[in-house]
Scaffold this active site. Sequence first.
Site, PDB file in Angstrom:
ATOM      1  N   ARG A   1      56.751  10.686   9.637  1.00  0.00           N
ATOM      2  CA  ARG A   1      55.902   9.876   8.780  1.00  0.00           C
ATOM      3  C   ARG A   1      54.571  10.593   8.606  1.00  0.00           C
ATOM      4  O   ARG A   1      53.999  11.063   9.593  1.00  0.00           O
ATOM      5  CB  ARG A   1      55.674   8.509   9.439  1.00  0.00           C
ATOM      6  CG  ARG A   1      54.940   7.526   8.580  1.00  0.00           C
ATOM      7  CD  ARG A   1      54.588   6.261   9.351  1.00  0.00           C
ATOM      8  NE  ARG A   1      53.235   6.328   9.851  1.00  0.00           N
ATOM      9  CZ  ARG A   1      52.511   5.255  10.216  1.00  0.00           C
ATOM     10  NH1 ARG A   1      53.035   4.056  10.174  1.00  0.00           N
ATOM     11  NH2 ARG A   1      51.276   5.393  10.660  1.00  0.00           N
TER      12      ARG A   1
ATOM     13  N   TYR B   1      44.117   3.498   7.495  1.00  0.00           N
ATOM     14  CA  TYR B   1      45.225   3.122   8.372  1.00  0.00           C
ATOM     15  C   TYR B   1      46.076   4.353   8.709  1.00  0.00           C
ATOM     16  O   TYR B   1      46.394   5.156   7.836  1.00  0.00           O
ATOM     17  CB  TYR B   1      46.145   2.065   7.720  1.00  0.00           C
ATOM     18  CG  TYR B   1      47.437   1.998   8.494  1.00  0.00           C
ATOM     19  CD1 TYR B   1      47.490   1.343   9.716  1.00  0.00           C
ATOM     20  CD2 TYR B   1      48.568   2.701   8.068  1.00  0.00           C
ATOM     21  CE1 TYR B   1      48.632   1.369  10.495  1.00  0.00           C
ATOM     22  CE2 TYR B   1      49.726   2.731   8.836  1.00  0.00           C
ATOM     23  CZ  TYR B   1      49.745   2.059  10.052  1.00  0.00           C
ATOM     24  OH  TYR B   1      50.875   2.110  10.822  1.00  0.00           O
TER      25      TYR B   1
ATOM     26  N   GLU C   1      57.010   2.640   2.951  1.00  0.00           N
ATOM     27  CA  GLU C   1      57.044   1.427   3.794  1.00  0.00           C
ATOM     28  C   GLU C   1      55.963   0.421   3.424  1.00  0.00           C
ATOM     29  O   GLU C   1      54.834   0.811   3.124  1.00  0.00           O
ATOM     30  CB  GLU C   1      56.857   1.890   5.250  1.00  0.00           C
ATOM     31  CG  GLU C   1      56.755   0.768   6.259  1.00  0.00           C
ATOM     32  CD  GLU C   1      56.560   1.339   7.663  1.00  0.00           C
ATOM     33  OE1 GLU C   1      56.934   2.509   7.909  1.00  0.00           O
ATOM     34  OE2 GLU C   1      56.021   0.618   8.515  1.00  0.00           O
TER      35      GLU C   1
ATOM     36  N   HIS D   1      51.218   0.164   4.443  1.00  0.00           N
ATOM     37  CA  HIS D   1      50.641  -0.894   5.274  1.00  0.00           C
ATOM     38  C   HIS D   1      50.119  -2.072   4.454  1.00  0.00           C
ATOM     39  O   HIS D   1      48.978  -2.524   4.613  1.00  0.00           O
ATOM     40  CB  HIS D   1      49.561  -0.330   6.200  1.00  0.00           C
ATOM     41  CG  HIS D   1      49.641  -0.872   7.592  1.00  0.00           C
ATOM     42  ND1 HIS D   1      48.793  -1.847   8.051  1.00  0.00           N
ATOM     43  CD2 HIS D   1      50.471  -0.586   8.618  1.00  0.00           C
ATOM     44  CE1 HIS D   1      49.102  -2.130   9.315  1.00  0.00           C
ATOM     45  NE2 HIS D   1      50.130  -1.391   9.678  1.00  0.00           N
TER      46      HIS D   1
ATOM     47  N   GLU E   1      61.775   4.176  14.523  1.00  0.00           N
ATOM     48  CA  GLU E   1      60.401   4.665  14.690  1.00  0.00           C
ATOM     49  C   GLU E   1      60.140   4.928  16.172  1.00  0.00           C
ATOM     50  O   GLU E   1      60.565   4.163  17.036  1.00  0.00           O
ATOM     51  CB  GLU E   1      59.417   3.610  14.176  1.00  0.00           C
ATOM     52  CG  GLU E   1      57.963   4.021  14.266  1.00  0.00           C
ATOM     53  CD  GLU E   1      57.008   2.955  13.712  1.00  0.00           C
ATOM     54  OE1 GLU E   1      57.386   1.774  13.676  1.00  0.00           O
ATOM     55  OE2 GLU E   1      55.889   3.330  13.314  1.00  0.00           O
TER      56      GLU E   1
ATOM     57  N   ARG F   1      63.042  -3.292   8.571  1.00  0.00           N
ATOM     58  CA  ARG F   1      62.288  -2.782   9.726  1.00  0.00           C
ATOM     59  C   ARG F   1      62.113  -3.778  10.862  1.00  0.00           C
ATOM     60  O   ARG F   1      61.348  -3.547  11.793  1.00  0.00           O
ATOM     61  CB  ARG F   1      60.915  -2.300   9.255  1.00  0.00           C
ATOM     62  CG  ARG F   1      61.061  -1.167   8.312  1.00  0.00           C
ATOM     63  CD  ARG F   1      60.079  -0.063   8.359  1.00  0.00           C
ATOM     64  NE  ARG F   1      58.931  -0.148   9.201  1.00  0.00           N
ATOM     65  CZ  ARG F   1      58.852   0.403  10.421  1.00  0.00           C
ATOM     66  NH1 ARG F   1      59.863   1.067  10.912  1.00  0.00           N
ATOM     67  NH2 ARG F   1      57.739   0.302  11.108  1.00  0.00           N
TER      68      ARG F   1
ATOM     69  N   ASP G   1      53.717   5.102   5.063  1.00  0.00           N
ATOM     70  CA  ASP G   1      53.469   3.670   5.265  1.00  0.00           C
ATOM     71  C   ASP G   1      52.231   3.242   4.476  1.00  0.00           C
ATOM     72  O   ASP G   1      51.120   3.711   4.746  1.00  0.00           O
ATOM     73  CB  ASP G   1      53.247   3.418   6.772  1.00  0.00           C
ATOM     74  CG  ASP G   1      53.264   1.940   7.139  1.00  0.00           C
ATOM     75  OD1 ASP G   1      53.202   1.086   6.224  1.00  0.00           O
ATOM     76  OD2 ASP G   1      53.334   1.640   8.347  1.00  0.00           O
TER      77      ASP G   1
ATOM     78  N   GLU H   1      58.412  -4.969   9.295  1.00  0.00           N
ATOM     79  CA  GLU H   1      57.953  -4.938  10.684  1.00  0.00           C
ATOM     80  C   GLU H   1      57.240  -6.231  11.072  1.00  0.00           C
ATOM     81  O   GLU H   1      57.192  -6.564  12.253  1.00  0.00           O
ATOM     82  CB  GLU H   1      57.067  -3.720  10.961  1.00  0.00           C
ATOM     83  CG  GLU H   1      55.740  -3.732  10.243  1.00  0.00           C
ATOM     84  CD  GLU H   1      54.913  -2.471  10.474  1.00  0.00           C
ATOM     85  OE1 GLU H   1      55.499  -1.393  10.471  1.00  0.00           O
ATOM     86  OE2 GLU H   1      53.704  -2.596  10.665  1.00  0.00           O
TER      87      GLU H   1
ATOM     88  N   TRP I   1      45.077  -5.686   6.055  1.00  0.00           N
ATOM     89  CA  TRP I   1      44.951  -4.499   6.915  1.00  0.00           C
ATOM     90  C   TRP I   1      46.279  -3.775   6.985  1.00  0.00           C
ATOM     91  O   TRP I   1      47.332  -4.354   6.993  1.00  0.00           O
ATOM     92  CB  TRP I   1      44.496  -4.867   8.336  1.00  0.00           C
ATOM     93  CG  TRP I   1      44.427  -3.605   9.166  1.00  0.00           C
ATOM     94  CD1 TRP I   1      43.487  -2.609   9.070  1.00  0.00           C
ATOM     95  CD2 TRP I   1      45.356  -3.176  10.174  1.00  0.00           C
ATOM     96  NE1 TRP I   1      43.770  -1.601   9.942  1.00  0.00           N
ATOM     97  CE2 TRP I   1      44.914  -1.904  10.632  1.00  0.00           C
ATOM     98  CE3 TRP I   1      46.519  -3.722  10.710  1.00  0.00           C
ATOM     99  CZ2 TRP I   1      45.599  -1.194  11.618  1.00  0.00           C
ATOM    100  CZ3 TRP I   1      47.192  -3.024  11.689  1.00  0.00           C
ATOM    101  CH2 TRP I   1      46.727  -1.756  12.140  1.00  0.00           C
TER     102      TRP I   1
HETATM  103  O1  EZ4 Z   1      50.292  -1.117  12.411  1.00  0.00           O
HETATM  104  O2  EZ4 Z   1      52.511  -1.980  15.049  1.00  0.00           O
HETATM  105  O3  EZ4 Z   1      54.877   1.406  11.092  1.00  0.00           O
HETATM  106  N1  EZ4 Z   1      54.122   1.116  11.969  1.00  0.00           N
HETATM  107  C1  EZ4 Z   1      53.058   0.318  11.840  1.00  0.00           C
HETATM  108  C2  EZ4 Z   1      52.309   0.001  13.105  1.00  0.00           C
HETATM  109  C3  EZ4 Z   1      51.532  -1.316  13.019  1.00  0.00           C
HETATM  110  C4  EZ4 Z   1      51.288  -1.846  14.399  1.00  0.00           C
HETATM  111  C5  EZ4 Z   1      50.561  -3.189  14.359  1.00  0.00           C
HETATM  112  O4  EZ4 Z   1      50.522  -3.788  15.610  1.00  0.00           O
HETATM  113  O5  EZ4 Z   1      52.747  -0.099  10.751  1.00  0.00           O
HETATM  114  O6  EZ4 Z   1      51.452   1.059  13.419  1.00  0.00           O
HETATM  115 CO    CO Z   2      54.386   0.090   9.380  1.00  0.00          CO
END
Ligand code: EZ4
Ligand code: CO
Length: 402
Positions: free
Chosen positions: A147, A159, A236, A212, A339, A283, A210, A262, A402
Amino acid sequence: MKIVNAKVIVTSPDRNFVTLKIFTDEGVYGIGDATLNGRELAVAAYLQEHVIPCLTGKDPLQSEDIWQFLYRGAYWRRGPVTMSAIAAVDTALWDIKAKAAGMPLYQLLGGKSRDSVMVYGHANGRDIEETADEVAKYIELGYRAIRAQRGIPGLGSTYGVSTDKMFYEPADAELPSENSWSSERYLDHVPVLFDRLRDRFGFEPHLLHDVHHRLTPIEAARLGKSLEDYRLYWLEDAVTAENQEGFRLIRQHTVTPLAVGEVFNTIWDCKQLIEEQLIDYIRTTVAHAGGITHLRRIADLAALYHVRTGCHGATDLSPVCMGAALHFDLWVPNFGVQEYMLHSEKTEGVFPHAYSFDKGSMHPGDTPGHGVDIDEELAAKYPYQRAYLPVNRLQDGTMWNW
Ligand code: EZ4
Ligand code: CO
């Protein structure tokens, strides 16, 4: 066999973990991960006050009935706190069942579907070259899937980008720290990173990214389109997924594979995404989605629609979750990737485990159960420390995801 006791162990060997340990009258015990990053004590209290009193006297081998009792029987269903607590019980019960059978957990699920489990690591850097050098390090270690995240010029922090690299842990403050965000800047800078990575490393390594949860569907569609030439393994969490039909719009515009889930905790959070074939990878993982029992149900639904698994495996999931997930991964027919982030040395010490890493792949080991234990004496040396994930604001101060 009967459950005679259960206890919740909260420990902070570099970060907080919540572990449930269930004891039986035959001396066999099982453990499960109940960690919910930044909300640890909520799950600990849910277990202590509302779950453990109901477990005593039950037959631990009736794990399906206990799952249904805790989910269906609770009236107040779903949600991350509840489902993490149920997951911990379920994981501990599968651990007990496999120990009682004298077999590694994956054998009870149906045996292994592959020799080992492909994992992906996190490469990140402040700029393109630093990220590329990190990718090179993972390739050197044998990883076939990586990643990649990069800092965004003009944003103080982004992030996925950290100074501690492999041990990245975002829950780092006693009160939430604040990140700032600009989707416009981000959308301009991400494609350039992947252009450089493909130029330097070719098309052999799987590359993942990702978002996020930060984009809107139309922005995600644009990003997916602009990344198509770089053939990502997955993109992702392109958008927040409460609005599942929002993914239709992304899907109509791009063939970049999509991964999500996730933060999901039940099959209901992904039902529409799976049934409408709006995603390629799901995920959800053991610790946040109701344990092995429920994760298996999600994977079976996903299999009908060509969706493969890509279990969450960040450092905020304890080695107990990692071990259980690896048994699941070794079995699940529609496996994609797992992961994997390294836990700190202190964490590894508290959770002795049978799983191992070799050249980009992992194996859960063959000891009976899920193969992960907790050293309670050591755990007691690291008391809980309140820690929050950051929050995120747009540059004008507006709260964002976030
Ligand atoms: O930010 O698990 O793909 N992994 C992620 C992680 C999340 C954390 C949050 O607790 O997005 O790094
Ligand atoms: Co993630």
